[in-house]
Each structure stands twice: as structure tokens, then as C-alpha cells.
Design a protein around this motif. Structure first.
Motif, PDB file in Angstrom:
ATOM      1  N   LEU A 124       0.815  -1.221   0.000  1.00 15.24           N
ATOM      2  CA  LEU A 124       0.000   0.000   0.000  1.00 15.24           C
ATOM      3  C   LEU A 124       0.847   1.268   0.000  1.00 15.24           C
ATOM      4  N   ALA A 125       1.972   1.252   0.674  1.00 18.91           N
ATOM      5  CA  ALA A 125       2.849   2.426   0.718  1.00 18.91           C
ATOM      6  C   ALA A 125       3.434   2.755  -0.649  1.00 18.91           C
ATOM      7  N   ASN A 126       3.472   1.782  -1.540  1.00 22.84           N
ATOM      8  CA  ASN A 126       4.036   1.995  -2.868  1.00 22.84           C
ATOM      9  C   ASN A 126       2.997   2.057  -3.973  1.00 22.84           C
ATOM     10  N   MET A 127       1.740   2.121  -3.614  1.00 21.72           N
ATOM     11  CA  MET A 127       0.677   2.123  -4.626  1.00 21.72           C
ATOM     12  C   MET A 127       0.750   3.324  -5.565  1.00 21.72           C
ATOM     13  N   ALA A 128       1.282   4.435  -5.116  1.00 18.41           N
ATOM     14  CA  ALA A 128       1.400   5.609  -5.990  1.00 18.41           C
ATOM     15  C   ALA A 128       2.307   5.312  -7.179  1.00 18.41           C
ATOM     16  N   ASN A 129       3.213   4.368  -7.040  1.00 18.21           N
ATOM     17  CA  ASN A 129       4.116   3.995  -8.124  1.00 18.21           C
ATOM     18  C   ASN A 129       3.523   2.919  -9.028  1.00 18.21           C
ATOM     19  N   MET A 130       2.378   2.389  -8.645  1.00 18.22           N
ATOM     20  CA  MET A 130       1.763   1.284  -9.384  1.00 18.22           C
ATOM     21  C   MET A 130       0.631   1.811 -10.263  1.00 18.22           C
ATOM     22  N   LYS A 131       0.001   0.919 -10.965  1.00 22.45           N
ATOM     23  CA  LYS A 131      -1.153   1.262 -11.797  1.00 22.45           C
ATOM     24  C   LYS A 131      -2.402   0.683 -11.145  1.00 22.45           C
ATOM     25  N   ARG A 132      -3.559   1.013 -11.725  1.00 23.32           N
ATOM     26  CA  ARG A 132      -4.818   0.518 -11.173  1.00 23.32           C
ATOM     27  C   ARG A 132      -4.815  -1.011 -11.103  1.00 23.32           C
ATOM     28  N   ILE A 133      -4.227  -1.647 -12.103  1.00 26.78           N
ATOM     29  CA  ILE A 133      -4.107  -3.102 -12.093  1.00 26.78           C
ATOM     30  C   ILE A 133      -2.625  -3.443 -11.984  1.00 26.78           C
ATOM     31  N   SER A 134      -2.284  -4.182 -10.953  1.00 26.58           N
ATOM     32  CA  SER A 134      -0.899  -4.573 -10.709  1.00 26.58           C
ATOM     33  C   SER A 134      -0.790  -6.086 -10.685  1.00 26.58           C
ATOM     34  N   VAL A 135       0.215  -6.601 -11.351  1.00 27.60           N
ATOM     35  CA  VAL A 135       0.508  -8.028 -11.358  1.00 27.60           C
ATOM     36  C   VAL A 135       1.807  -8.190 -10.585  1.00 27.60           C
ATOM     37  N   MET A 136       1.753  -8.948  -9.493  1.00 29.58           N
ATOM     38  CA  MET A 136       2.939  -9.172  -8.679  1.00 29.58           C
ATOM     39  C   MET A 136       3.172 -10.670  -8.561  1.00 29.58           C
ATOM     40  N   CYS A 137       4.306 -11.112  -9.041  1.00 33.44           N
ATOM     41  CA  CYS A 137       4.616 -12.540  -9.067  1.00 33.44           C
ATOM     42  C   CYS A 137       5.604 -12.879  -7.968  1.00 33.44           C
ATOM     43  N   THR A 138       5.233 -13.874  -7.191  1.00 41.56           N
ATOM     44  CA  THR A 138       6.003 -14.244  -6.015  1.00 41.56           C
ATOM     45  C   THR A 138       6.029 -15.756  -5.878  1.00 41.56           C
ATOM     46  N   HIS A 139       6.143 -16.246  -4.675  1.00 43.19           N
ATOM     47  CA  HIS A 139       6.332 -17.669  -4.404  1.00 43.19           C
ATOM     48  C   HIS A 139       5.216 -18.198  -3.507  1.00 43.19           C
ATOM     49  N   ASP A 140       5.006 -19.491  -3.580  1.00 40.56           N
ATOM     50  CA  ASP A 140       3.986 -20.116  -2.742  1.00 40.56           C
ATOM     51  C   ASP A 140       4.280 -19.949  -1.261  1.00 40.56           C
ATOM     52  N   PHE A 141       5.562 -19.837  -0.898  1.00 38.55           N
ATOM     53  CA  PHE A 141       5.897 -19.670   0.511  1.00 38.55           C
ATOM     54  C   PHE A 141       5.551 -18.273   1.019  1.00 38.55           C
ATOM     55  N   LEU A 142       5.249 -17.340   0.157  1.00 38.26           N
ATOM     56  CA  LEU A 142       4.722 -16.042   0.569  1.00 38.26           C
ATOM     57  C   LEU A 142       3.201 -16.040   0.429  1.00 38.26           C
ATOM     58  N   VAL A 143       2.697 -16.634  -0.644  1.00 32.97           N
ATOM     59  CA  VAL A 143       1.260 -16.598  -0.918  1.00 32.97           C
ATOM     60  C   VAL A 143       0.457 -17.351   0.139  1.00 32.97           C
ATOM     61  N   VAL A 144       0.914 -18.519   0.563  1.00 33.07           N
ATOM     62  CA  VAL A 144       0.128 -19.316   1.516  1.00 33.07           C
ATOM     63  C   VAL A 144      -0.056 -18.593   2.856  1.00 33.07           C
ATOM     64  N   PRO A 145       1.001 -18.074   3.491  1.00 36.19           N
ATOM     65  CA  PRO A 145       0.759 -17.327   4.734  1.00 36.19           C
ATOM     66  C   PRO A 145      -0.102 -16.078   4.507  1.00 36.19           C
TER      67      PRO A 145
END
Length: 174
Positions: A124-145
Motif C-alpha cells: 500500500l505504501a508503494n501504490m502511488a508507483n503502481m497502476k490501477r491493475i498490478s501483477v505481482m509474481c512471487t512464491h507459494d511460501f509467501l502466498v500461503v501465509p
């Protein structure tokens, strides 16, 4: 997207993984004409996933931003203890038990505090640098928690119970 057996930082997507991500981009292009923001964890395969989505969408001049807080170790307090537990129990079971039962408090940060830091202080602190739709690709070890936190434990990805895990292209919409 689907990866090769190399789970390290320089591991790649499989050919199927590239097709899956590219096809997702094509499907997103049908419903969203605007340009997307892309962020990835720093791992090659997460960068490739963003790239294939952008290419499938037909987005020109896209930038893919490395976001270190998306790495799979965001919730890890003590990497040595996590490694020891993962060796004896398996990584998916370890992260699943941590996320849904609060186990391994000596190895992981408090789920609520760390999730809120990720959401408030990083995303949220970096949303000003993002667009209305953001795609962020990460890992299952972050997504599950994170999924356990945002669904208040109701997500059905408790690997330790019934071997349920997230599938490719799984995620959380925020």
C-alpha cells in the motif's frame, strides 16, 4: 507459473509455464485495455511470469520491477530453523502449519504483524508507483501465509491436513 525443478533464484519456467502465463495475459487483455504494473520477487521464474503476461496482453513498453519483499522468505525469522524443519517435515507442510496453526514461532514471524507490514508498509505504501491493475509474481511460501491471513484462515490450502496446496497462477486479489 509452472517452474522447472530448479527452485533457486535462477530457475526458469517450463515451456508450459510460459504458455500458461502468456495465455493469462491474452485473457486479461480481453477485459482490461489499460497498461498494468508488474512486480516480481527477484527470482528469474517470477520475472519470466510477468514478462509472459505482459507479452500475452500485448502491452508495449512495460517495465518489470524487482520487489525484494515478494521473496518467499518474507515470513522467515530464522532461516536455519526453517531449513531444519523443512528437512524433517517438508517445506509445504511447514509453511502450511505455520500459516494456519501458528506453529514454529521460533522460525517464523508473527503472521498478523508480518502480513500487515507487507500490506501496509510495502504494497500500500508503494501504490502511488503502481497502476490501477498490478501483477505481482512471487512464491507459494509467501502466498500461503498471506492467503491464510487475508482469509482469516478460511482458505483451503492446508497441506498438512489433506495435501491441498495452491496451484499455478494461484494468488490473492487485494
Amino acid at each position: 507459473s509452472e517452474r522447472t525443478d530448479d527452485t533457486g533464484p535462477s530457475g526458469h519456467l517450463t515451456d508450459n509455464g510460459k504458455i500458461y502465463a502468456h495465455t493469462l495475459g491474452e485473457r486479461l487483455a480481453a477485459v482490461a485495455k489499460e497498461d498494468f504494473y508488474y512486480g516480481y520477487s527477484g527470482y528469474t521464474r517470477t520475472q519470466e511470469t510477468c514478462e509472459e503476461i505482459a507479452l500475452g496482453k500485448g502491452q508495449q513498453g512495460y517495465t518489470i520491477n524487482e520487489l525484494p519483499y515478494l521473496q518467499g522468505d518474507w515470513y522467515v525469522l530464522d532461516a536455519d530453523k526453517v531449513s531444519d524443519y523443512a528437512t524433517s517435515e517438508g517445506g509445504w507442510e511447514l509453511y502450511s502449519r505455520y500459516a494456519f496453526t501458528g506453529a514454529y514461532s521460533d522460525a517464523f514471524y508473527d503472521l498478523k504483524i508480518r502480513s500487515e507490514e507487507l500490506l501496509k508498509d510495502k504494497i500500500l505504501a508503494n501504490m502511488a508507483n503502481m497502476k490501477r491493475i498490478s501483477v505481482m509474481c512471487t512464491h507459494d511460501f509467501l502466498v500461503v501465509p498471506l492467503l491464510a491471513y487475508v482469509t482469516d484462515g478460511h482458505a483451503n490450502v492446508r497441506f498438512y491436513e489433506k495435501w491441498k496446496w495452491i496451484n499455478y497462477m494461484g494468488g490473492v486479489a487485494m
